[in-house]
Write a protein that holds these residues in place. Sequence first.
Motif, PDB file in Angstrom:
ATOM      1  N   ARG A  17      -8.060  29.488  32.841  1.00  0.00           N
ATOM      2  CA  ARG A  17      -8.363  28.528  31.782  1.00  0.00           C
ATOM      3  C   ARG A  17      -7.686  27.174  32.005  1.00  0.00           C
ATOM      4  O   ARG A  17      -7.934  26.226  31.262  1.00  0.00           O
ATOM      5  CB  ARG A  17      -7.982  29.104  30.420  1.00  0.00           C
ATOM      6  CG  ARG A  17      -8.909  30.274  30.037  1.00  0.00           C
ATOM      7  CD  ARG A  17      -8.571  30.870  28.707  1.00  0.00           C
ATOM      8  NE  ARG A  17      -8.908  29.956  27.616  1.00  0.00           N
ATOM      9  CZ  ARG A  17      -8.590  30.207  26.351  1.00  0.00           C
ATOM     10  NH1 ARG A  17      -7.945  31.315  26.025  1.00  0.00           N
ATOM     11  NH2 ARG A  17      -8.912  29.352  25.406  1.00  0.00           N
ATOM     12  N   PHE A  18      -6.827  27.095  33.022  1.00  0.00           N
ATOM     13  CA  PHE A  18      -6.182  25.830  33.387  1.00  0.00           C
ATOM     14  C   PHE A  18      -6.672  25.425  34.777  1.00  0.00           C
ATOM     15  O   PHE A  18      -6.069  25.793  35.790  1.00  0.00           O
ATOM     16  CB  PHE A  18      -4.652  25.979  33.385  1.00  0.00           C
ATOM     17  CG  PHE A  18      -4.061  26.194  32.027  1.00  0.00           C
ATOM     18  CD1 PHE A  18      -3.869  25.119  31.163  1.00  0.00           C
ATOM     19  CD2 PHE A  18      -3.713  27.459  31.603  1.00  0.00           C
ATOM     20  CE1 PHE A  18      -3.321  25.311  29.900  1.00  0.00           C
ATOM     21  CE2 PHE A  18      -3.166  27.664  30.340  1.00  0.00           C
ATOM     22  CZ  PHE A  18      -2.979  26.595  29.488  1.00  0.00           C
TER      23      PHE A  18
ATOM     24  N   PRO B 289      -0.028  18.866  32.359  1.00  0.00           N
ATOM     25  CA  PRO B 289      -0.364  19.932  31.413  1.00  0.00           C
ATOM     26  C   PRO B 289       0.780  20.916  31.162  1.00  0.00           C
ATOM     27  O   PRO B 289       1.494  21.298  32.088  1.00  0.00           O
ATOM     28  CB  PRO B 289      -1.536  20.633  32.095  1.00  0.00           C
ATOM     29  CG  PRO B 289      -1.334  20.386  33.551  1.00  0.00           C
ATOM     30  CD  PRO B 289      -0.679  19.042  33.659  1.00  0.00           C
ATOM     31  N   HIS B 290       0.912  21.325  29.881  1.00  0.00           N
ATOM     32  CA  HIS B 290       1.934  22.286  29.490  1.00  0.00           C
ATOM     33  C   HIS B 290       1.350  23.346  28.564  1.00  0.00           C
ATOM     34  O   HIS B 290       0.559  23.030  27.673  1.00  0.00           O
ATOM     35  CB  HIS B 290       3.085  21.582  28.759  1.00  0.00           C
ATOM     36  CG  HIS B 290       3.888  20.713  29.649  1.00  0.00           C
ATOM     37  ND1 HIS B 290       4.994  21.155  30.334  1.00  0.00           N
ATOM     38  CD2 HIS B 290       3.730  19.416  29.995  1.00  0.00           C
ATOM     39  CE1 HIS B 290       5.485  20.174  31.054  1.00  0.00           C
ATOM     40  NE2 HIS B 290       4.735  19.096  30.873  1.00  0.00           N
TER      41      HIS B 290
ATOM     42  N   ARG C  72     -10.390  22.175  19.929  1.00  0.00           N
ATOM     43  CA  ARG C  72      -8.948  22.001  19.789  1.00  0.00           C
ATOM     44  C   ARG C  72      -8.402  22.927  18.705  1.00  0.00           C
ATOM     45  O   ARG C  72      -9.003  23.086  17.645  1.00  0.00           O
ATOM     46  CB  ARG C  72      -8.653  20.546  19.433  1.00  0.00           C
ATOM     47  CG  ARG C  72      -7.197  20.264  19.218  1.00  0.00           C
ATOM     48  CD  ARG C  72      -6.987  18.802  18.918  1.00  0.00           C
ATOM     49  NE  ARG C  72      -5.655  18.572  18.372  1.00  0.00           N
ATOM     50  CZ  ARG C  72      -5.199  17.392  18.064  1.00  0.00           C
ATOM     51  NH1 ARG C  72      -5.945  16.316  18.238  1.00  0.00           N
ATOM     52  NH2 ARG C  72      -3.988  17.257  17.584  1.00  0.00           N
ATOM     53  N   ALA C  73      -7.239  23.519  18.984  1.00  0.00           N
ATOM     54  CA  ALA C  73      -6.581  24.393  18.014  1.00  0.00           C
ATOM     55  C   ALA C  73      -5.079  24.189  18.105  1.00  0.00           C
ATOM     56  O   ALA C  73      -4.566  23.638  19.088  1.00  0.00           O
ATOM     57  CB  ALA C  73      -6.943  25.841  18.294  1.00  0.00           C
ATOM     58  N   LEU C  74      -4.367  24.635  17.102  1.00  0.00           N
ATOM     59  CA  LEU C  74      -2.914  24.533  17.090  1.00  0.00           C
ATOM     60  C   LEU C  74      -2.306  25.478  18.129  1.00  0.00           C
ATOM     61  O   LEU C  74      -1.378  25.119  18.849  1.00  0.00           O
ATOM     62  CB  LEU C  74      -2.383  24.862  15.697  1.00  0.00           C
ATOM     63  CG  LEU C  74      -0.909  24.650  15.453  1.00  0.00           C
ATOM     64  CD1 LEU C  74      -0.496  23.204  15.688  1.00  0.00           C
ATOM     65  CD2 LEU C  74      -0.560  25.075  14.031  1.00  0.00           C
TER      66      LEU C  74
ATOM     67  N   ILE D 175      -6.194  17.981  28.851  1.00  0.00           N
ATOM     68  CA  ILE D 175      -5.010  18.691  29.350  1.00  0.00           C
ATOM     69  C   ILE D 175      -5.112  18.984  30.858  1.00  0.00           C
ATOM     70  O   ILE D 175      -4.133  18.664  31.544  1.00  0.00           O
ATOM     71  CB  ILE D 175      -4.755  19.927  28.476  1.00  0.00           C
ATOM     72  CG1 ILE D 175      -4.330  19.404  27.094  1.00  0.00           C
ATOM     73  CG2 ILE D 175      -3.691  20.839  29.079  1.00  0.00           C
ATOM     74  CD1 ILE D 175      -4.222  20.421  26.016  1.00  0.00           C
ATOM     75  N   PRO D 176      -6.096  19.475  31.505  1.00  0.00           N
ATOM     76  CA  PRO D 176      -7.271  20.156  31.001  1.00  0.00           C
ATOM     77  C   PRO D 176      -7.036  21.657  30.762  1.00  0.00           C
ATOM     78  O   PRO D 176      -6.258  22.299  31.455  1.00  0.00           O
ATOM     79  CB  PRO D 176      -8.295  19.944  32.111  1.00  0.00           C
ATOM     80  CG  PRO D 176      -7.483  19.861  33.352  1.00  0.00           C
ATOM     81  CD  PRO D 176      -6.163  19.255  32.949  1.00  0.00           C
TER      82      PRO D 176
END
Length: 167
Positions: free
Chosen positions: A82-83, A56-57, A33-35, A26-27
């Motif tokens: 975190r992005f 990324p979104h 990975r989670a929903l 994404i990063p």
Amino acid sequence: TIVPRLEADHRVTVNMGVPRFEPEEIPFEARKRALTYLLLVKKRRVEISTVSIGNPHAVQVVKNVDKAPVTTQGPLIEKHARFPQRVNAGYMQVVNRGRIKLRVYERGVGETFACGSGACAAVVAGIQRGLLDKQVVVETRGGELNVRWDGAGKPVWMTGGAVTVYE
């Protein structure tokens, strides 16, 4: 490479590619990975879905898109630690399984009237969460888009009008 297709009704269809969900793609900083993920924004927990549509979104489901904190919270999510490459912050209101309303705070730009990759990201996130069908009308302040996604490993298809908005 994006190859647009002109439809009989003069709208344009574009293959937006296969969405990516792995945090490193994404990063996004996450152990796995989670929903959905919880993001701490100004001491408030915000539930987001993350997806890359070539960019990324972070998509958030809201009750009323007109009252969503796009211009105040959007910049905080865009630059959240975190992005590492920043992120587009999407605010999605589910009208029904085939229609959403969307506003997007685009990284480095601010809120825009429409965001094609943001529309695709929102639909994909909504489908993954079981909120939407595979074909959805996305209502933005700049107009409507039709987005279709047939699931994992498949590309997202976006159809909408093409008009000059700026020279």
